[in-house]
Design a protein around this motif. Structure first.
Motif, PDB file in Angstrom:
ATOM      1  N   SER A   7      11.615  14.372 -17.711  1.00 26.85           N
ATOM      2  CA  SER A   7      12.756  14.493 -16.805  1.00 26.85           C
ATOM      3  C   SER A   7      13.617  13.238 -16.887  1.00 26.85           C
ATOM      4  CB  SER A   7      12.253  14.685 -15.372  1.00 26.85           C
ATOM      5  OG  SER A   7      13.292  14.466 -14.438  1.00 26.85           O
ATOM      6  N   ARG A   8      14.921  13.418 -16.712  1.00 26.43           N
ATOM      7  CA  ARG A   8      15.825  12.267 -16.788  1.00 26.43           C
ATOM      8  C   ARG A   8      15.552  11.253 -15.686  1.00 26.43           C
ATOM      9  NH1 ARG A   8      19.373  16.448 -16.035  1.00 26.43           N
ATOM     10  NH2 ARG A   8      20.138  16.070 -18.140  1.00 26.43           N
ATOM     11  N   ARG A   9      14.824  11.636 -14.640  1.00 25.24           N
ATOM     12  CA  ARG A   9      14.460  10.655 -13.611  1.00 25.24           C
ATOM     13  C   ARG A   9      13.592   9.542 -14.198  1.00 25.24           C
ATOM     14  NH1 ARG A   9      11.517  11.599  -7.659  1.00 25.24           N
ATOM     15  NH2 ARG A   9      11.589   9.398  -7.059  1.00 25.24           N
ATOM     16  N   GLY A 104      14.546  -0.838 -12.638  1.00 26.24           N
ATOM     17  CA  GLY A 104      15.989  -0.861 -12.505  1.00 26.24           C
ATOM     18  C   GLY A 104      16.464  -1.116 -11.087  1.00 26.24           C
ATOM     19  N   SER A 105      17.243  -2.178 -10.921  1.00 30.51           N
ATOM     20  CA  SER A 105      17.771  -2.507  -9.595  1.00 30.51           C
ATOM     21  C   SER A 105      18.883  -1.556  -9.175  1.00 30.51           C
ATOM     22  CB  SER A 105      18.287  -3.945  -9.584  1.00 30.51           C
ATOM     23  OG  SER A 105      19.244  -4.145 -10.602  1.00 30.51           O
ATOM     24  N   GLY A 106      19.389  -0.761 -10.124  1.00 29.66           N
ATOM     25  CA  GLY A 106      20.433   0.199  -9.807  1.00 29.66           C
ATOM     26  C   GLY A 106      19.907   1.584  -9.454  1.00 29.66           C
ATOM     27  N   ARG A 107      18.598   1.715  -9.300  1.00 28.86           N
ATOM     28  CA  ARG A 107      17.990   3.027  -9.052  1.00 28.86           C
ATOM     29  C   ARG A 107      17.501   3.150  -7.612  1.00 28.86           C
ATOM     30  NH1 ARG A 107      16.094   5.899 -13.537  1.00 28.86           N
ATOM     31  NH2 ARG A 107      15.407   7.410 -11.979  1.00 28.86           N
ATOM     32  N   SER A 108      18.038   4.123  -6.888  1.00 25.89           N
ATOM     33  CA  SER A 108      17.534   4.396  -5.538  1.00 25.89           C
ATOM     34  C   SER A 108      16.316   5.300  -5.575  1.00 25.89           C
ATOM     35  CB  SER A 108      18.638   5.038  -4.691  1.00 25.89           C
ATOM     36  OG  SER A 108      19.048   6.279  -5.265  1.00 25.89           O
ATOM     37  N   ASP A 109      16.095   5.988  -6.722  1.00 28.08           N
ATOM     38  CA  ASP A 109      14.979   6.929  -6.833  1.00 28.08           C
ATOM     39  C   ASP A 109      13.918   6.414  -7.815  1.00 28.08           C
ATOM     40  OD1 ASP A 109      16.467   7.146  -9.144  1.00 28.08           O
ATOM     41  OD2 ASP A 109      16.289   9.323  -9.279  1.00 28.08           O
TER      42      ASP A 109
END
Length: 218
Positions: A7-9, A104-109
């Protein structure tokens, strides 16, 4: 033959799967207790991949291969959750890894395992698993991936990607458990860099350990 789809997640570098997570999926399906996974090509996202005899294939392209492994180094020692939390405040990422599922610091998930220095060649990060993802061994392989990379010298000047990972999982954390992931630098050999990682539970029990070879991009 088993069909896997990333999955792209669970991306690592842009457009490809996180190496630790992909390696963990192969390890879950390998009979050995300690498994080595070699990443040969970038794992594509949202693409049916075929796992055959321990090899992950995208058509005829070899993505990764798994085999029984063994450890060569001592496991990194545990540090306290408070120490890891303080170290994490100094974490810095870059454009290559800002979207990584693990660090990644830009990831909320994402897992937001943001490792900072706690000693020479040693980094640590806090990690509290939540209920948004099943907590299995592949998730722990992912958690043990990036802290090894951030323990290396000069990751901003000479970024590196995971080349191989040898790991085992002893136990799984509970949702909400205060865990610590530790990474330790074990030096360089030309474009190869070596690291070891470990994840500890709230009672300092060893949940999993890994050894890695990273490949510098230049």
């Amino acid at each position: 033959m088993t069909v896997l789809q990333i999955s792209r997640r669970f991306n690592g570098p842009p457009g490809s799967g996180n190496g630790g997570y992909v390696a963990g999926l192969l390890a879950e399906r390998h009979p050995a207790a300690i498994v080595t996974v070699l990443l040969r090509n970038k794992p594509p996202l949202e693409t049916p991949l075929h796992l055959r005899d321990g090899n992950l294939l995208d058509g005829t392209t070899l993505i990764a291969e798994s085999r029984a492994g063994a450890f060569e180094r001592d496991v990194p020692q545990a540090v306290s959750f408070g120490t890891a939390e303080a170290a994490s405040s100094s974490y810095q990422s870059n454009d290559i890894f800002a979207g990584c599922f693990v660090c990644g610091s830009g990831r909320s998930d994402g897992l937001r395992i943001e490792a900072g220095g706690v000693g020479p060649g040693l980094v640590a990060a806090p990690w509290i698993p939540d209920a948004t993802l099943p907590i299995g061994s592949a998730l722990l392989w992912a958690a043990m991936d990036c802290p090894g990379g951030w323990s290396l010298d000069g990751m901003f000047e000479r970024p590196a990607l995971l080349g191989s990972m040898t790991a085992t999982v002893f136990d799984l954390p509970a949702v909400g458990e205060k865990c610590v992931v530790v990474g330790q630098n074990h030096g360089d050999q030309r474009r190869k860099s070596f690291a070891a990682t470990a994840v500890y539970g709230s009672d300092d029990r060893l949940l999993g350990r890994a050894e890695q070879i990273w490949i510098r991009l230049s």
